[in-house]
Design a protein around this motif. Structure first.
Motif, PDB file in Angstrom:
ATOM      1  N   HIS A  43      -0.396   2.149 -11.290  1.00 19.05           N
ATOM      2  CA  HIS A  43      -1.112   1.806 -10.062  1.00 19.05           C
ATOM      3  C   HIS A  43      -1.087   0.291  -9.901  1.00 19.05           C
ATOM      4  CE1 HIS A  43      -2.824   5.833 -10.634  1.00 19.05           C
ATOM      5  NE2 HIS A  43      -3.013   5.804  -9.339  1.00 19.05           N
ATOM      6  N   ARG A  49      -5.171  -3.528  -6.044  1.00 13.79           N
ATOM      7  CA  ARG A  49      -5.633  -3.259  -4.672  1.00 13.79           C
ATOM      8  C   ARG A  49      -5.237  -4.432  -3.779  1.00 13.79           C
ATOM      9  NH1 ARG A  49      -9.049   1.085  -4.334  1.00 13.79           N
ATOM     10  NH2 ARG A  49     -10.045   1.711  -6.262  1.00 13.79           N
ATOM     11  N   ARG A  55      -8.377   1.289  -0.012  1.00  8.44           N
ATOM     12  CA  ARG A  55      -7.662   2.135  -0.969  1.00  8.44           C
ATOM     13  C   ARG A  55      -6.229   1.676  -1.214  1.00  8.44           C
ATOM     14  NH1 ARG A  55      -8.844   8.217   0.850  1.00  8.44           N
ATOM     15  NH2 ARG A  55      -7.291   8.520  -0.741  1.00  8.44           N
ATOM     16  N   GLU A  56      -5.609   1.033  -0.254  1.00  9.17           N
ATOM     17  CA  GLU A  56      -4.185   0.719  -0.357  1.00  9.17           C
ATOM     18  C   GLU A  56      -3.891  -0.208  -1.532  1.00  9.17           C
ATOM     19  OE1 GLU A  56      -0.494  -0.767   2.442  1.00  9.17           O
ATOM     20  OE2 GLU A  56      -2.494  -0.620   3.284  1.00  9.17           O
ATOM     21  N   ARG A  57      -2.789   0.097  -2.224  1.00  8.09           N
ATOM     22  CA  ARG A  57      -2.406  -0.658  -3.416  1.00  8.09           C
ATOM     23  C   ARG A  57      -1.102  -1.411  -3.191  1.00  8.09           C
ATOM     24  NH1 ARG A  57      -5.320   0.240  -7.959  1.00  8.09           N
ATOM     25  NH2 ARG A  57      -6.783   1.937  -7.870  1.00  8.09           N
ATOM     26  N   SER A  58      -0.902  -2.385  -4.019  1.00  7.12           N
ATOM     27  CA  SER A  58       0.280  -3.224  -3.960  1.00  7.12           C
ATOM     28  C   SER A  58       1.496  -2.483  -4.514  1.00  7.12           C
ATOM     29  CB  SER A  58       0.019  -4.483  -4.789  1.00  7.12           C
ATOM     30  OG  SER A  58       1.143  -5.317  -4.788  1.00  7.12           O
ATOM     31  N   PRO A  88       3.673   2.390  -3.453  1.00  2.67           N
ATOM     32  CA  PRO A  88       2.661   3.332  -3.940  1.00  2.67           C
ATOM     33  C   PRO A  88       2.798   4.678  -3.234  1.00  2.67           C
ATOM     34  CG  PRO A  88       1.643   1.550  -2.686  1.00  2.67           C
ATOM     35  CD  PRO A  88       3.092   1.261  -2.749  1.00  2.67           C
ATOM     36  N   ASP A 146      -2.272   4.829  -1.891  1.00  2.00           N
ATOM     37  CA  ASP A 146      -3.223   4.480  -2.947  1.00  2.00           C
ATOM     38  C   ASP A 146      -2.878   5.124  -4.290  1.00  2.00           C
ATOM     39  OD1 ASP A 146      -3.757   7.045  -2.157  1.00  2.00           O
ATOM     40  OD2 ASP A 146      -5.922   6.854  -2.304  1.00  2.00           O
ATOM     41  N   ASP A 153       2.752  -6.254 -10.514  1.00  2.00           N
ATOM     42  CA  ASP A 153       1.980  -5.190  -9.876  1.00  2.00           C
ATOM     43  C   ASP A 153       0.936  -5.724  -8.907  1.00  2.00           C
ATOM     44  OD1 ASP A 153       0.231  -6.267 -11.687  1.00  2.00           O
ATOM     45  OD2 ASP A 153      -0.377  -4.355 -12.567  1.00  2.00           O
ATOM     46  N   ASP A 154       1.030  -7.014  -8.585  1.00  4.06           N
ATOM     47  CA  ASP A 154       0.097  -7.636  -7.645  1.00  4.06           C
ATOM     48  C   ASP A 154       0.915  -8.404  -6.615  1.00  4.06           C
ATOM     49  OD1 ASP A 154      -1.969  -8.812  -6.288  1.00  4.06           O
ATOM     50  OD2 ASP A 154      -2.902  -9.713  -8.055  1.00  4.06           O
TER      51      ASP A 154
END
Length: 167
Positions: free
Chosen positions: A47, A50, A77-80, A100, A106, A130-131
């Protein structure tokens, strides 16, 4: 007499079926890798961070929510997306950005790649991000590995084990 022929016919068919299974279980011979070859697998499910930080609800937003839905903060909720780059002996062999999963974007980002390489010593460099807001790689790992013929090396990301893992 007819019953004897029925039994013999059935035994003959079962015998032919058993011979066919025996032949095709040994032939043709399958070799997943050539001689003096090894394999590197790049595999992760992770994951990303965020995209937006949590923020407290305003009084107006709280008033619009049902009493059972009122919380202290609103978290998007959306992730990078997650990106990974793998260099093998100074040459980039994998460069991939995994979006994602999920309708709300998410879920976890995933990747699975297989690379067939000659057995022997190799220098591997892995960069993982991851960011989306971070500049450059968040995690980096470099190693020199010696791969035996038919050996499989897995490159994974496991936050519990300190990040990028070669196993």
């Amino acid at each position: 007499m007819r019953r004897v022929f029925d039994w013999l016919g059935q035994a003959l068919l079962y015998g032919c079926f058993a011979v066919a299974i025996g032949v095709f279980s040994r032939w043709p011979v399958y070799h997943p890798l050539g001689p003096d070859m090894a394999q590197i697998k790049v595999s992760f499910m992770h994951h990303g961070a965020r995209l937006a930080d949590c923020r407290p609800y305003t009084a107006e937003e709280l008033a619009k929510l049902a009493p059972n839905m009122r919380g202290a903060a609103k978290c998007e909720r959306e992730r990078s997306p997650v990106s990974i780059e793998v260099d093998l002996d100074g040459r980039q062999v994998v460069s991939h950005v995994s979006a994602p999963s999920g309708l709300s974007r998410d879920g976890a980002s995933t990747l699975y790649r297989r690379l067939d390489v000659p057995a022997g010593e190799h220098r591997i460099a892995v960069r993982f991000r991851d960011d989306q807001s971070a500049r450059g790689a968040v995690q980096q790992h470099e190693a020199v590995v010696t791969l035996a013929p038919a050996q499989v090396l897995v490159i994974d990301f496991n936050a519990d084990k300190g990040g990028i893992v070669l196993q």
